[in-house]
Design a protein around this motif. Structure first.
Motif, PDB file in Angstrom:
ATOM      1  N   ILE A 125      -3.377  -3.626   7.694  1.00 25.31           N
ATOM      2  CA  ILE A 125      -2.936  -4.188   8.967  1.00 25.31           C
ATOM      3  C   ILE A 125      -3.579  -5.567   9.184  1.00 25.31           C
ATOM      4  O   ILE A 125      -2.914  -6.515   9.612  1.00 25.31           O
ATOM      5  CB  ILE A 125      -3.266  -3.239  10.130  1.00 25.31           C
ATOM      6  N   ALA A 126      -4.869  -5.682   8.862  1.00 26.96           N
ATOM      7  CA  ALA A 126      -5.564  -6.959   9.039  1.00 26.96           C
ATOM      8  C   ALA A 126      -4.970  -8.043   8.146  1.00 26.96           C
ATOM      9  O   ALA A 126      -4.935  -9.227   8.517  1.00 26.96           O
ATOM     10  CB  ALA A 126      -7.054  -6.795   8.746  1.00 26.96           C
ATOM     11  N   THR A 127      -4.497  -7.667   6.969  1.00 29.66           N
ATOM     12  CA  THR A 127      -3.941  -8.643   6.035  1.00 29.66           C
ATOM     13  C   THR A 127      -2.492  -8.974   6.361  1.00 29.66           C
ATOM     14  O   THR A 127      -2.130 -10.132   6.607  1.00 29.66           O
ATOM     15  CB  THR A 127      -4.033  -8.107   4.592  1.00 29.66           C
ATOM     16  N   ASN A 128      -1.641  -7.952   6.361  1.00 36.31           N
ATOM     17  CA  ASN A 128      -0.199  -8.181   6.463  1.00 36.31           C
ATOM     18  C   ASN A 128       0.266  -8.509   7.877  1.00 36.31           C
ATOM     19  O   ASN A 128       1.221  -9.274   8.045  1.00 36.31           O
ATOM     20  CB  ASN A 128       0.567  -6.943   5.992  1.00 36.31           C
ATOM     21  N   LEU A 129      -0.367  -7.911   8.878  1.00 29.32           N
ATOM     22  CA  LEU A 129       0.098  -8.082  10.248  1.00 29.32           C
ATOM     23  C   LEU A 129      -0.783  -9.045  11.031  1.00 29.32           C
ATOM     24  O   LEU A 129      -0.340 -10.128  11.430  1.00 29.32           O
ATOM     25  CB  LEU A 129       0.165  -6.722  10.952  1.00 29.32           C
ATOM     26  N   THR A 130      -2.046  -8.678  11.243  1.00 30.71           N
ATOM     27  CA  THR A 130      -2.925  -9.523  12.045  1.00 30.71           C
ATOM     28  C   THR A 130      -3.127 -10.892  11.405  1.00 30.71           C
ATOM     29  O   THR A 130      -3.168 -11.917  12.103  1.00 30.71           O
ATOM     30  CB  THR A 130      -4.284  -8.839  12.257  1.00 30.71           C
ATOM     31  N   GLN A 181      -8.315   1.787   4.449  1.00 32.75           N
ATOM     32  CA  GLN A 181      -7.092   1.202   3.903  1.00 32.75           C
ATOM     33  C   GLN A 181      -6.114   0.831   5.018  1.00 32.75           C
ATOM     34  O   GLN A 181      -5.453  -0.211   4.951  1.00 32.75           O
ATOM     35  CB  GLN A 181      -6.437   2.172   2.922  1.00 32.75           C
ATOM     36  N   VAL A 182      -6.024   1.677   6.036  1.00 31.81           N
ATOM     37  CA  VAL A 182      -5.172   1.365   7.188  1.00 31.81           C
ATOM     38  C   VAL A 182      -5.622   0.060   7.838  1.00 31.81           C
ATOM     39  O   VAL A 182      -4.825  -0.850   8.086  1.00 31.81           O
ATOM     40  CB  VAL A 182      -5.218   2.511   8.225  1.00 31.81           C
ATOM     41  N   LEU A 226       2.499   2.800   5.972  1.00 33.47           N
ATOM     42  CA  LEU A 226       1.619   1.741   6.500  1.00 33.47           C
ATOM     43  C   LEU A 226       2.139   0.358   6.153  1.00 33.47           C
ATOM     44  O   LEU A 226       2.013  -0.578   6.952  1.00 33.47           O
ATOM     45  CB  LEU A 226       0.197   1.943   5.986  1.00 33.47           C
ATOM     46  N   TYR A 227       2.740   0.213   4.987  1.00 36.01           N
ATOM     47  CA  TYR A 227       3.342  -1.063   4.628  1.00 36.01           C
ATOM     48  C   TYR A 227       4.485  -1.382   5.591  1.00 36.01           C
ATOM     49  O   TYR A 227       4.600  -2.498   6.108  1.00 36.01           O
ATOM     50  CB  TYR A 227       3.839  -1.017   3.186  1.00 36.01           C
ATOM     51  N   LEU A 232       0.867  -1.175   0.000  1.00 43.25           N
ATOM     52  CA  LEU A 232       0.000   0.000   0.000  1.00 43.25           C
ATOM     53  C   LEU A 232       0.900   1.220   0.000  1.00 43.25           C
ATOM     54  O   LEU A 232       1.721   1.394   0.905  1.00 43.25           O
ATOM     55  CB  LEU A 232      -0.903   0.003   1.240  1.00 43.25           C
ATOM     56  N   PHE A 233       0.748   2.065  -1.027  1.00 43.72           N
ATOM     57  CA  PHE A 233       1.654   3.190  -1.211  1.00 43.72           C
ATOM     58  C   PHE A 233       0.903   4.514  -1.155  1.00 43.72           C
ATOM     59  O   PHE A 233      -0.220   4.623  -1.639  1.00 43.72           O
ATOM     60  CB  PHE A 233       2.384   3.067  -2.557  1.00 43.72           C
ATOM     61  N   GLY A 234       1.557   5.514  -0.601  1.00 44.63           N
ATOM     62  CA  GLY A 234       0.989   6.850  -0.490  1.00 44.63           C
ATOM     63  C   GLY A 234       1.437   7.497   0.797  1.00 44.63           C
ATOM     64  O   GLY A 234       1.867   6.820   1.744  1.00 44.63           O
TER      65      GLY A 234
END
Length: 279
Positions: free
Chosen positions: A104-109, A99-100, A147-148, A88-90
């Motif tokens: 987070i739910a995908t990559n971290l949690t 988007q936040v 965020l990434y 996620l870029f920006g």
């Protein structure tokens, strides 16, 4: 070469697909999760006895646990690869609340849920290997990636702590930190926040050049990187971190050297905040 069973999330593209293809070609078994079975129909047809695709959205924690439980119920799983994720870029203020939450739910949690669900099974069977896909962006930060980076720095801290907790059970943990590679992550699946005019010409938008193939392709070969990841499963003890790509390694070393220099310069400051000796 010992035949193994692997559980891998996100096998429809990128490193997940490269890993799955090579593993099946060499005779290993793979339980691979996807969100769309059509994306792996060719593998399911070619390897009906050694490839089992499963529908899974890693943001659904209950579904993650059910998928992991089912995989181990069918037999020993030697290696669990937490791979599902996206970029996620920006600039930080360009990214929406939704988007936040989702990244987070995908990559971290989602990664945390997968590893936590696998641990009881790995303990019960007397060991195994966990491979957490990260990025050299888990050590090096760039503007426009806040965020990434948050998700990858977070999962690296989690995985490094877990590695120490589970080593006595014969469970090894490896964090893989690839550099730029020619995968769908960079050229297809990356998500970009809606821009704010104030950030035009700002370093936060430097990622646009990276995502444009016309500016030059990434140096990393996904097939060679996948082969190195597979080979790591035979390494004892498990390497805690693997940096893949010469560019990624040089960037990481440069940042870490500067970080150490900054810490060294704070020796007097750190000491002056302690109680005096003997008190």
């Amino acid at each position: 070469m010992t035949s193994r069973t692997w559980l891998i999330t996100g096998v429809s593209s990128g490193f997940g697909h490269a890993l799955t293809t090579q593993l099946l070609q060499r005779g290993d078994r793979v339980v691979g999760t996807v969100r769309n079975l059509d994306k792996v129909a060719d593998l399911a047809e070619k390897y009906p006895h050694t490839f089992r695709p499963e529908i899974l959205d890693v943001t659904d924690t209950a579904a993650v646990r059910a998928t992991v439980d089912a995989a181990f119920a069918a037999g020993r799983v030697d290696v669990v690869v937490s791979n599902a994720g996206y970029g996620l870029f920006g600039a930080a203020e360009e990214i929406t609340d939704a988007q936040v939450d989702h990244v987070i739910a995908t990559n971290l949690t989602g990664s945390i849920a997968l590893i936590r669900a696998a641990l009881p099974h790995l303990r019960a069977q007397g060991g195994g290997r966990i491979i957490q896909m990260s990025t050299y962006g888990g050590q090096v930060a760039f503007p426009g990636n806040s965020l990434y980076h948050a998700t990858k720095w977070g999962i690296e801290g989690f995985a490094e702590s877990v590695a120490q907790e589970v080593a006595p059970f014969g469970i090894g943990v490896t964090i893989v930190e690839p550099g730029g590679a020619r995968t769908e992550f960079r050229y297809g699946s990356a998500q970009v926040a809606d821009p704010i005019d104030a950030y035009e010409g700002n370093p936060a938008h430097a990622f646009k050049a990276m995502l444009d193939p016309a500016g030059g392709l990434a140096p990393g070969d996904p097939r060679r990187m996948a082969a190195a990841i597979i080979e790591s499963a035979d390494t004892e003890p498990a390497p805690l971190r693997m940096v893949l790509g010469s560019q990624a390694l040089e960037s990481t070393l440069g940042v870490l050297r500067k970080r150490i220099e900054g810490f060294e310069a704070q020796r007097d400051l750190a000491a002056c905040t302690d109680f005096p000796a003997g008190q």
